[in-house]
Design a protein around this motif. Structure first.
Motif, short mmCIF file in Angstrom:
data_model
loop_
_atom_site.label_atom_id
_atom_site.label_comp_id
_atom_site.label_asym_id
_atom_site.label_seq_id
_atom_site.Cartn_x
_atom_site.Cartn_y
_atom_site.Cartn_z
N ALA A 1 0.72 -1.02 0.00
CA ALA A 1 -0.08 -0.08 -0.01
C ALA A 1 1.02 1.14 0.06
N ALA A 2 1.89 1.18 0.86
CA ALA A 2 3.00 2.36 0.71
C ALA A 2 3.41 2.85 -0.53
N ALA A 3 3.75 1.87 -1.27
CA ALA A 3 4.45 1.84 -2.67
C ALA A 3 3.64 3.13 -3.59
N GLN A 4 2.45 3.20 -3.25
CA GLN A 4 1.86 4.18 -4.23
C GLN A 4 2.35 5.49 -4.02
N HIS A 5 2.82 6.05 -2.69
CA HIS A 5 3.25 7.13 -2.27
C HIS A 5 4.68 7.59 -2.60
N SER A 6 5.34 6.35 -3.20
CA SER A 6 6.82 6.70 -3.53
C SER A 6 7.05 7.89 -4.64
N ARG A 7 8.15 8.43 -4.38
CA ARG A 7 8.23 9.54 -5.38
C ARG A 7 9.78 10.02 -5.09
N PRO A 8 10.54 10.89 -5.74
CA PRO A 8 11.80 11.37 -5.63
C PRO A 8 11.92 12.10 -4.13
N GLY A 9 12.67 11.48 -3.04
CA GLY A 9 12.84 12.16 -1.71
C GLY A 9 11.77 11.31 -0.85
N LEU A 10 11.14 10.33 -1.39
CA LEU A 10 10.25 9.37 -0.42
C LEU A 10 10.41 7.96 -0.68
N ARG A 11 10.75 7.19 -0.08
CA ARG A 11 10.93 5.79 -0.52
C ARG A 11 10.66 4.88 0.58
N PHE A 12 10.30 3.63 0.36
CA PHE A 12 10.08 2.73 1.51
C PHE A 12 10.73 1.35 1.44
N GLU A 13 11.11 0.90 2.48
CA GLU A 13 11.86 -0.39 2.45
C GLU A 13 11.05 -1.50 3.69
N GLN A 14 11.37 -2.58 3.49
CA GLN A 14 10.82 -3.86 4.48
C GLN A 14 11.96 -3.85 5.44
N ARG A 15 11.84 -3.61 6.63
CA ARG A 15 12.83 -3.56 7.66
C ARG A 15 12.30 -3.59 9.06
N THR A 16 12.93 -4.14 10.05
CA THR A 16 12.35 -3.91 11.43
C THR A 16 12.84 -2.69 11.89
N ILE A 17 12.22 -2.03 12.67
CA ILE A 17 12.71 -0.94 13.61
C ILE A 17 14.03 -1.37 14.28
N GLU A 18 14.20 -2.47 15.18
CA GLU A 18 15.49 -2.87 15.37
C GLU A 18 16.51 -2.75 14.56
#
Length: 242
Positions: free
Chosen positions: A69-86
């Protein structure tokens, strides 16, 4: 039971109120290196990025479903990765987290670690739900302790990691935090019925229980939970102090 972006977003009007208060505390500057811990469906990460012109914003989450769902918001300067907070690494001018680190154990270790990831003059801005003594949570534990669910859970008990507000102030101070603002706030919500409380919890607090419960018990567990909520909140509307 994976995270469901649609169920989570159903109550976004209520869920986003703490985010607005949290955003108001951010020292807005241009060109920041930012990480959003537990970005979920990315909607709020996008709003954060929109408020920080010229910044590099990374949203991380452990849920593959949320990141789709987050991928639709990706743009230059905004990206998403699968990772734990730790697994956070690197240095950041702003470490931001809305309704996420309550899932992470040992905050006495986590918060100093996060502070250490800040650049000079950087900011840690975190919101943590702390509703674990509310009937919406205590009734989950009560139903889980009833049969046949108690046997089906095979001894599982949810561990809560959230500390007291005084503890957070002390931890941040001892870790070298400066200009501290540590506060607690109740958000008053009015829901149509207690069944909506159950639906709200199905998008968050119920997930670790249902994912451990054999599928043949799912419907019965939810039915009993709804029944218990109706006993405590019989009227309409239902006041939910979050």
């Amino acid at each position: 039971m994976p995270w469901n972006p649609d169920i989570y977003a159903k109550f976004k009007t209520q869920r986003y109120l703490p985010f607005q208060d949290l955003m108001a505390m951010v020292n807005v500057r241009s060109g920041l290196r930012v990480i959003d811990l537990g970005c979920g469906n990315g909607d709020l990460t996008r709003r954060l990025a929109d408020k920080l012109p010229g910044s590099d914003v990374l949203g991380i989450d452990s849920s593959a479903e949320m990141l789709v769902a987050a991928a639709q918001h990706s743009r230059p300067g905004l990206r998403f990765e699968q990772r734990t907070i730790e697994e956070i690494d690197g240095e950041f001018d702003l470490i931001f987290s809305h309704a996420a680190i309550q899932w992470v154990p040992d905050h006495r270790e986590l918060l100093p670690k996060l502070l250490a990831k800040l650049t000079a003059g950087g900011q840690l801005t975190v919101q943590i739900p702390a509703n674990f003594k509310h009937p919406t949570h205590t009734l989950i534990e009560a139903v889980a302790d009833e049969e046949p669910f108690h046997t089906a859970f095979n001894g599982y008990q949810k561990e809560f990691y959230v500390l007291g507000i005084d503890d957070y102030a002390e931890i941040l101070n001892q870790a070298g935090g400066q200009q501290l603002t540590v506060m607690s706030k109740i958000y008053p919500h009015y829901l149509e019925s207690s069944d909506q409380l159950a639906e709200w919890m199905s998008g968050t607090a119920l997930i670790p229980y249902v994912e451990r419960l054999p599928r043949e018990h799912h419907d019965a567990f939810m039915d009993r939970y709804r029944d218990r909520l109706r006993q405590v909140f019989p009227g309409s509307p239902v006041f939910f102090g979050f």
